[in-house]
Design a protein around this motif. Structure first.
Motif, short mmCIF file in Angstrom:
data_model
loop_
_atom_site.label_atom_id
_atom_site.label_comp_id
_atom_site.label_asym_id
_atom_site.label_seq_id
_atom_site.Cartn_x
_atom_site.Cartn_y
_atom_site.Cartn_z
N GLY A 1 -18.51 51.34 7.46
CA GLY A 1 -17.50 52.29 7.02
C GLY A 1 -17.38 52.26 5.50
N VAL A 2 -17.07 53.41 4.91
CA VAL A 2 -16.81 53.48 3.47
C VAL A 2 -15.52 54.27 3.26
N ARG A 3 -14.85 53.96 2.14
CA ARG A 3 -13.71 54.80 1.75
C ARG A 3 -13.63 54.88 0.24
N GLY A 4 -13.06 55.98 -0.25
CA GLY A 4 -12.92 56.16 -1.69
C GLY A 4 -12.24 57.48 -1.98
N GLN A 5 -12.00 57.75 -3.26
CA GLN A 5 -11.29 58.97 -3.63
C GLN A 5 -12.22 60.17 -3.77
N ASP A 6 -13.56 59.90 -3.85
CA ASP A 6 -14.53 60.97 -4.07
C ASP A 6 -15.10 61.44 -2.73
N ARG A 7 -14.66 62.60 -2.29
CA ARG A 7 -15.10 63.10 -0.98
C ARG A 7 -16.62 63.28 -0.91
N LYS A 8 -17.22 63.73 -2.02
CA LYS A 8 -18.66 63.98 -2.02
C LYS A 8 -19.44 62.68 -1.79
N ALA A 9 -18.95 61.59 -2.37
CA ALA A 9 -19.62 60.30 -2.19
C ALA A 9 -19.55 59.86 -0.73
N VAL A 10 -18.38 60.05 -0.12
CA VAL A 10 -18.23 59.68 1.29
C VAL A 10 -19.13 60.56 2.16
N ASN B 1 6.35 33.58 16.80
CA ASN B 1 5.80 34.83 16.29
C ASN B 1 5.09 34.53 14.98
N LEU B 2 3.82 34.89 14.91
CA LEU B 2 3.00 34.65 13.72
C LEU B 2 2.78 35.97 12.99
N LEU B 3 3.00 35.95 11.67
CA LEU B 3 2.67 37.12 10.85
C LEU B 3 1.46 36.77 9.99
N LEU B 4 0.38 37.54 10.15
CA LEU B 4 -0.86 37.32 9.40
C LEU B 4 -0.92 38.41 8.32
N HIS B 5 -0.53 38.04 7.10
CA HIS B 5 -0.45 39.03 6.04
C HIS B 5 -1.85 39.37 5.49
N GLU B 6 -2.00 40.64 5.09
CA GLU B 6 -3.27 41.13 4.54
C GLU B 6 -4.45 40.77 5.44
N SER B 7 -4.32 41.15 6.70
CA SER B 7 -5.37 40.79 7.66
C SER B 7 -6.00 42.01 8.35
N LEU B 8 -5.63 43.22 7.93
CA LEU B 8 -6.10 44.40 8.67
C LEU B 8 -6.86 45.38 7.77
N GLY B 9 -7.49 44.87 6.73
CA GLY B 9 -8.31 45.73 5.87
C GLY B 9 -7.53 46.88 5.26
N GLY B 10 -6.27 46.63 4.91
CA GLY B 10 -5.44 47.68 4.33
C GLY B 10 -4.48 48.28 5.36
N GLY B 11 -4.82 48.14 6.62
CA GLY B 11 -3.91 48.55 7.69
C GLY B 11 -3.95 50.03 7.99
N GLY B 12 -3.42 50.37 9.16
CA GLY B 12 -3.24 51.76 9.58
C GLY B 12 -4.46 52.62 9.37
N THR B 13 -4.26 53.75 8.70
CA THR B 13 -5.33 54.72 8.53
C THR B 13 -6.29 54.34 7.41
N VAL B 14 -5.88 53.42 6.53
CA VAL B 14 -6.74 53.03 5.41
C VAL B 14 -7.88 52.14 5.90
N SER B 15 -7.60 51.31 6.88
CA SER B 15 -8.54 50.28 7.32
C SER B 15 -9.85 50.86 7.85
N LEU B 16 -10.96 50.18 7.54
CA LEU B 16 -12.25 50.55 8.09
C LEU B 16 -12.61 49.69 9.30
N ARG B 17 -11.75 48.77 9.67
CA ARG B 17 -12.02 47.87 10.80
C ARG B 17 -11.87 48.63 12.12
N VAL B 18 -12.65 48.22 13.13
CA VAL B 18 -12.48 48.85 14.44
C VAL B 18 -11.13 48.46 15.02
N ASP B 19 -10.68 47.25 14.75
CA ASP B 19 -9.38 46.80 15.24
C ASP B 19 -8.38 46.85 14.09
#
Lengths: 104, 444
Positions: free
Chosen positions: B383-392, A68-86
Motif C-alpha cells: 500500500g502507498v499513500r501521499g498527497q500527490d494523486r498522480k504518484a499514487v 484493558n490495554l491501550l496500544l498507542h500508535e499501533s494502527l499505522g495512523g488508524g482508521g482510513t489513513v492506515s495501509l494495514r489490512v487490520d
C-alpha cells in the motif's frame, strides 16, 4: 508453569484512532491476579515489537476479572489513513492469546 | 420495564436483523446505529452532489418494510440515520411509510460554523495529536457535534413513531427511550451511566449476543439465525441483556464482558454528552438461559464540553496485491517488494508511506505471528499513500508487470489495477456544550 495467555483468558480488541485496545478477560475470577501480574504494559509492548510505536497503558476492571490495554500508535495512523489490512486492530486480541505467561 | 433492541450495529449490518426483532418477539423500542467516524464525510459529499441526499439510504426502505409491524405492535424507532441531512431522511421515510409520525433532531451539524468558533477563540485541537484545526481548515469536509440522549428523548416525547437524528452518540440511541419513559434528568448520573452502558453493550448489534465471540465460539448455536440484543430496562437503572426466544447466538456474561471491553479507553471515565460512566462498577449475573442481569452501575456528571466529529481530506491511497506460490513463496514476494520500491524510487515518486504485508505470514499479527518456515503460498500486499494523486495512480500500474518481469510464480492479478481512493481522515475535537442548541421538529 509456562502457558499461553489463551489458556486462562479470552480477549476482544478494537480501535480508537491510531490506538488499539485489547480487553483481556479471565475465564475464572481467581485468575485475574495472575493476569495483572503477568500481562504488564512492558511485556505487551515487547510482545508486539515494532507493531506498537507508542506506549502501552493498562487499566484494571476487577469487577469483570479483566484488564484493558491501550496500544498507542499501533494502527499505522488508524482508521482510513492506515495501509494495514487490520487497520482497526480487530485481530490484536487474538495475537495476545499466544503470549507465554507464568501460571501458578 | 421497557424492552429496547438494537437491530443495526453499523451501516451495512445484517438487513434481516431489525425485521426479525420486530416480528419474532416483544420489544418497545428499536434502535438503529448507522454512523461510523468517517460516514459523515461520505454523506456530506453525497449531499453536495444532490441536496436531497446525505443520509443512510437503507433506512427509509427498511422503515417501509417494518411499518405495519411497528404500528401493530406500537414499537418506536430511534436512529441516527439522518447523517448530514435528517430533514431529507424524514421526507423519504414519510414516503416509504406514510402512516407513521416522524420527529427530527436538528443542530448537530456545525460545518458552517467552524469560522464562527475559530473567531471565538476555540482552537478545536485534535484530541489525539494536539494540532490546532487551523492546520487543516481548508480541507474540512464535515463537522458535527456528538449529541446525547436528551434531544432524542424530547423527540420521543412528541409521540413520534420514528425519531431521526444526525450525529448522536451510539449510546444515546439506547439511553433516550429510558430518559423518555422513566423521566430521568441530568443529575441522575448513576441511572444515566447505567443506560449509557446498556447502550454500549448493544450498540454493536450481535457482537454481544454471540457474534465475534472468542469464548466457545464453535459451540454457539444457530449462528445463521443469530438473535440481536435486547435490553430490558428498569426505572432504577438496572437492566437485563437478552434476545428473542428461538433465535441463535448466545447471551452470557462472557459475551457481554467481551463487548463491555470493546473500544474502551479509561474504564472509570467513559465520557458521553449525557454523563461519565464507570465501567469498574458493572456487576453481571447470569440469571437464566441467554439472560444477563446488570446492576451496580455508578456514574458522574456530564462534561462541560461536547466532542466534535470532524472529517477532512488527507491525500490519496491505493493498496495492491499479488500471490506467490511455493517454492520460496515468501522469498519471491519479498524480492517483488524490493523491485517495486526500486522502480518507484527510479520514477522519482515520493510517498508519505509505503507499507508491505505478507498474507499468510504477518499481515494480522506482525512480529507476534508464529514462524511459518515453508508456506505453500503468500499474498504480497503493498500500500502507498501521499498527497500527490498522480504518484499514487502511477503506483497502481507497477504491480501487474511483475507477473512477467519479476520473480517466478506470481498470480492473483485478475482484478486488474487497484483503485485510487481519497483518504478522509478523522479529527476529534472539543467544544463548549452551550454552543450547541438542538431543536426537535415533529412532522405529521
Amino acid at each position: 508453569m509456562r502457558k499461553p495467555l489463551g489458556s486462562i483468558a479470552h480477549t476482544r480488541s478494537g480501535d480508537k484512532g491510531d490506538t488499539a485496545n485489547i480487553g483481556v478477560i479471565a475465564f475464572r475470577p481467581e485468575d485475574f491476579t495472575t493476569i495483572v501480574r503477568e500481562v504488564t504494559p512492558e511485556r505487551v509492548k515487547q510482545f508486539f515489537g515494532d507493531l506498537v510505536k507508542g506506549n502501552v497503558e493498562r487499566f484494571e476492571l476487577p469487577n469483570l476479572g479483566a484488564i484493558n490495554l491501550l496500544l498507542h500508535e499501533s494502527l499505522g495512523g488508524g482508521g482510513t489513513v492506515s495501509l494495514r489490512v487490520d487497520a482497526q486492530g480487530k485481530t490484536y486480541g487474538a495475537a495476545l492469546l499466544r503470549m507465554e505467561i507464568e501460571i501458578d | 420495564m421497557i424492552r429496547i433492541a438494537n437491530g443495526q450495529g453499523f451501516w451495512g449490518d445484517w438487513l434481516e436483523a431489525p425485521v426479525r426483532l420486530v416480528e419474532q418477539g416483544p420489544i418497545d423500542f428499536l434502535v438503529l446505529d448507522y454512523l461510523a467516524e468517517v460516514t459523515m464525510s461520505i454523506l456530506q459529499k453525497q449531499k453536495q452532489d444532490n441536496s436531497a441526499l446525505g443520509y443512510a439510504r437503507d433506512f427509509p426502505p427498511l422503515i417501509g418494510r417494518l411499518a405495519h409491524g411497528l404500528k401493530e405492535r406500537n414499537i418506536k424507532v430511534v436512529a441516527n440515520a439522518g447523517g448530514v441531512n435528517p430533514a431529507a431522511c424524514a421526507q423519504a421515510v414519510l414516503q416509504s411509510a406514510p402512516g407513521l409520525k416522524v420527529a427530527v433532531v436538528h443542530g448537530d451539524d456545525v460545518l458552517d460554523r467552524i469560522d464562527e468558533f475559530l473567531g471565538k477563540g476555540y482552537e478545536m485541537r485534535d484530541m489525539d495529536t494536539g494540532r490546532p484545526i487551523s492546520t487543516i481548515r481548508s480541507r474540512i469536509l464535515s463537522a458535527n457535534a456528538y449529541i446525547g440522549a436528551f434531544p432524542l428523548a424530547e423527540a420521543l416525547d412528541t409521540g413520534a413513531d420514528v425519531v431521526i437524528a444526525g450525529r448522536s452518540t451510539d449510546t444515546a440511541l439506547t439511553l433516550a427511550p429510558m430518559v423518555h419513559k422513566f423521566g430521568w434528568q441530568p443529575g441522575d448520573w448513576d441511572k444515566l451511566a447505567a443506560g449509557t452502558i446498556a447502550g454500549h453493550i448493544i450498540e454493536c448489534g450481535a457482537q454481544c449476543s454471540g457474534g465475534n465471540c472468542q469464548t466457545d465460539w464453535q459451540n454457539i448455536p444457530g449462528m445463521a439465525d443469530i438473535g440481536y440484543p435486547i435490553v430490558e430496562a428498569e426505572p432504577d437503572g438496572s437492566f437485563t441483556v437478552t434476545k428473542h426466544a428461538n433465535t441463535g447466538g448466545r447471551v452470557h456474561s462472557d459475551t457481554v464482558k467481551e463487548q463491555l471491553l470493546y473500544e474502551l479507553g479509561d474504564p472509570k471515565r467513559y465520557i458521553t454528552p449525557d454523563c461519565i460512566a464507570d465501567f469498574t462498577t458493572v456487576q453481571l449475573t447470569n440469571t437464566g438461559p441467554d439472560r444477563v442481569r446488570v446492576t451496580g452501575i455508578r456514574g458522574g456528571p456530564r462534561p462541560p464540553t461536547l466532542k466534535l466529529s470532524i472529517s477532512y481530506a488527507n491525500g490519496w491511497k491505493a493498496v495492491g496485491t499479488l500471490v506467490y506460490s511455493w517454492p520460496q513463496a515468501l522469498e519471491k514476494a519479498r524480492a517483488a517488494d524490493r523491485i517495486v520500491r526500486q522502480r518507484l524510487a527510479g520514477l522519482g515518486l515520493a510517498f508519505e508511506e509505503i507499507y508491505t504485508e505478507y498474507f499468510g505470514m504477518n499481515a494480522c499479527h506482525g512480529a507476534a505471528a508464529p514462524p511459518n518456515p515453508d508456506p505453500p503460498e503468500i499474498q504480497l500486499r503493498i500500500g502507498v499513500r501521499g498527497q500527490d494523486r498522480k504518484a499514487v495512480d502511477r503506483f497502481t500500474r507497477e504491480l501487474i508487470p511483475l507477473v512477467l518481469n519479476g520473480p517466478p510464480g506470481a498470480t492473483g492479478f485478475g482484478e486488474g489495477r487497484p483503485p485510487v481512493r481519497e483518504i478522509v481522515a478523522y479529527w476529534p475535537a472539543l467544544l463548549p456544550r452551550e454552543e450547541i442548541q438542538t431543536r426537535v421538529e415533529a412532522i405529521a
